[in-house]
Each structure stands twice: as structure tokens, then as C-alpha cells.
Scaffold this motif. Structure first.
Motif, short mmCIF file in Angstrom:
data_model
loop_
_atom_site.label_atom_id
_atom_site.label_comp_id
_atom_site.label_asym_id
_atom_site.label_seq_id
_atom_site.Cartn_x
_atom_site.Cartn_y
_atom_site.Cartn_z
N LEU A 68 0.81 -1.22 0.00
CA LEU A 68 0.00 0.00 0.00
C LEU A 68 0.85 1.27 0.00
N LEU A 69 1.92 1.28 0.78
CA LEU A 69 2.75 2.48 0.85
C LEU A 69 3.69 2.59 -0.35
N GLY A 70 3.87 1.50 -1.08
CA GLY A 70 4.76 1.53 -2.24
C GLY A 70 4.16 2.16 -3.48
N ILE A 108 -6.38 10.19 -10.61
CA ILE A 108 -6.85 11.05 -9.51
C ILE A 108 -8.29 10.71 -9.12
N PRO A 109 -9.22 10.57 -10.08
CA PRO A 109 -10.58 10.16 -9.68
C PRO A 109 -10.62 8.78 -9.01
N PHE A 110 -9.80 7.84 -9.51
CA PHE A 110 -9.75 6.50 -8.90
C PHE A 110 -9.35 6.61 -7.43
N CYS A 111 -8.31 7.39 -7.14
CA CYS A 111 -7.85 7.56 -5.76
C CYS A 111 -8.93 8.20 -4.90
N TRP A 116 -13.04 7.56 -0.64
CA TRP A 116 -14.42 7.75 -0.21
C TRP A 116 -15.11 6.42 0.09
N VAL A 117 -14.88 5.42 -0.75
CA VAL A 117 -15.53 4.12 -0.60
C VAL A 117 -15.00 3.37 0.63
N THR A 118 -13.73 3.56 0.97
CA THR A 118 -13.14 2.80 2.08
C THR A 118 -13.31 3.44 3.44
N LEU A 119 -13.69 4.70 3.50
CA LEU A 119 -13.78 5.38 4.80
C LEU A 119 -14.79 4.73 5.74
N ASN A 120 -15.98 4.44 5.26
CA ASN A 120 -17.00 3.86 6.14
C ASN A 120 -16.61 2.48 6.66
N PRO A 121 -16.14 1.56 5.81
CA PRO A 121 -15.69 0.26 6.34
C PRO A 121 -14.55 0.39 7.35
N VAL A 122 -13.65 1.35 7.14
CA VAL A 122 -12.56 1.54 8.10
C VAL A 122 -13.11 2.03 9.43
N LEU A 123 -14.03 2.99 9.39
CA LEU A 123 -14.65 3.48 10.63
C LEU A 123 -15.38 2.35 11.35
N GLN A 124 -16.07 1.52 10.61
CA GLN A 124 -16.77 0.37 11.21
C GLN A 124 -15.77 -0.60 11.84
N ILE A 155 -5.48 1.30 4.00
CA ILE A 155 -6.00 1.31 2.63
C ILE A 155 -6.30 2.74 2.18
N PRO A 156 -7.13 3.52 2.92
CA PRO A 156 -7.33 4.90 2.47
C PRO A 156 -6.07 5.75 2.59
N ILE A 157 -5.20 5.44 3.56
CA ILE A 157 -3.95 6.21 3.67
C ILE A 157 -3.07 5.95 2.45
#
Length: 198
Positions: A68-70, A108-111, A116-124, A155-157
Motif C-alpha cells: 500500500l505504501l509503495g 486522480i478520480p480513482f484515488c 471515499w468508498v473505504t472510509l465507512n468500512p474503516v470506521l466500522q 487502505i485509504p492512507i
């Protein structure tokens, strides 16, 4: 344009530092993997359980961090996989056009959508409930497993870091299109000298 190129140069410097960190993470991942294999065989020979699910999951987590960081480091150095027949024969300006529009219209749109899509699952995963309260965070279902929330947060990071580097790349492609390539190289050199004076 000079201001944008300075921003790009600062982002590139950060990405280089991130690449240095990833080198150490790779070594740590290999070390943990080697340890896991060795204690598994030694434990079998001695009839003792020396390995654990936590160490196995740590190896997976470290590999995920490297992956992910690579992303931004790979993008900066142009080491991403390219499947093309024409790009290799393009002039520098033609490549810059393809790269600029590919970055602006797709990367840029993909990122942004990925974040946006991963924020809610991460919060959960951290225990955020639909009613706005916080519960317990997600933990591995395996015995002695590690918490899942911290690695899911990466993942979002990772996507955010890729987004930032893609903005830097877009600036550099634009500089080539507008005839500022030499200015961009000069600013990169000034930045590296300012940060690493001899």
C-alpha cells in the motif's frame, strides 16, 4: 508554474523518504517470514508450539504495508506496469499528453473514489456504530490474532499518498507540455540541495 513545481518537488521528496521506509519494511517482512518458517520447523522437531497466529498475521500486515505504501514511490519512478504498443515510440511531449490526461481523468478520480468508498468500512472496523456511538474494534477471528482496524486504515492512507503523488506527477507532466521541463529539473535540484546540503 514555479510555485506548483515547488509543491511537486516537496511531494517528491516526501515520497523518496517513504521509499526509504519501505526498504526497511521489506527487510522486516523478510525477517518475520524467516522467523515464522524457522520456528515452525524447530517447534515440530522439539514438539513445542513456537509460532503463533499473531506472528503469521504480522507478516501479512507488513507485506500489505509495503504494497500500500509503495504505490506513490512506484508511480514517481515510473515503475508501474505499462501495456502499450505505441507509448514507447512517442516523443516526450506525446508521452506527457498521455500521462497528464491519464492522471487527471483516471488516476486522480480513482484515488478519490477509493478513499471515499473505504472510509465507512474503516470506521466500522474501528468500532463506529450506525447510531454514531463507538464499540469495540475489529479483531482477527483467529486465536492470538491481531486487530484488523489498523491495517484496514492503511487502505485509504495508501490511496491518499497515491493521490498526492499523482498530483505531483500531473504537475510535472504539465510542465513538460508548457515547456517548463528545465525549470522543473532546476527546482528539483535546488530542493535536494536545500534538504541535503553537503
Amino acid at each position: 508554474m514555479r510555485s506548483l513545481l515547488k509543491v511537486s518537488s516537496a511531494i517528491d521528496f516526501f515520497t523518496e523518504q517513504l521509499g526509504w521506509l519501505i526498504n526497511w519494511l521489506v527487510l522486516l517482512t523478510v525477517g518475520v517470514g524467516f522467523y515464522n518458517v524457522m520456528v515452525r520447523f524447530v517447534g515440530r522437531y522439539l514438539g513445542v508450539q513456537l509460532s503463533s497466529n499473531a506472528l503469521n498475521e504480522l507478516q501479512w500486515y507488513l507485506f500489505s504495508l509495503v504494497f500500500l505504501l509503495g504505490f506513490p514511490y512506484i508511480l514517481k519512478h515510473g515503475e508501474n506496469v505499462r501495456v502499450d504498443f505505441f507509448y514507447a515510440h512517442f516523443t516526450e511531449k506525446q508521452r506527457a499528453i498521455v500521462d497528464f490526461w491519464g492522471t487527471v481523468l483516471f488516476l486522480i478520480p480513482f484515488c478519490a473514489i477509493g478513499i471515499w468508498v473505504t472510509l465507512n468500512p474503516v470506521l466500522q472496523s474501528w468500532g463506529y456504530q450506525p447510531d454514531g456511538t463507538w464499540g469495540t474494534w475489529e479483531i482477527s477471528p483467529d486465536a492470538q490474532g491481531l486487530p484488523r482496524a489498523p491495517i484496514k486504515t492503511m487502505i485509504p492512507i495508501g490511496l491518499l499518498l497515491l493521490l498526492i503523488q499523482s498530483i505531483s506527477q500531473g504537475i510535472k507532466y504539465l510542465a513538460v507540455l508548457l515547456g517548463y521541463k528545465q525549470v522543473a529539473e532546476q527546482i528539483q535540484l535546488e530542493t535536494s540541495e536545500h534538504i541535503n546540503p553537503e
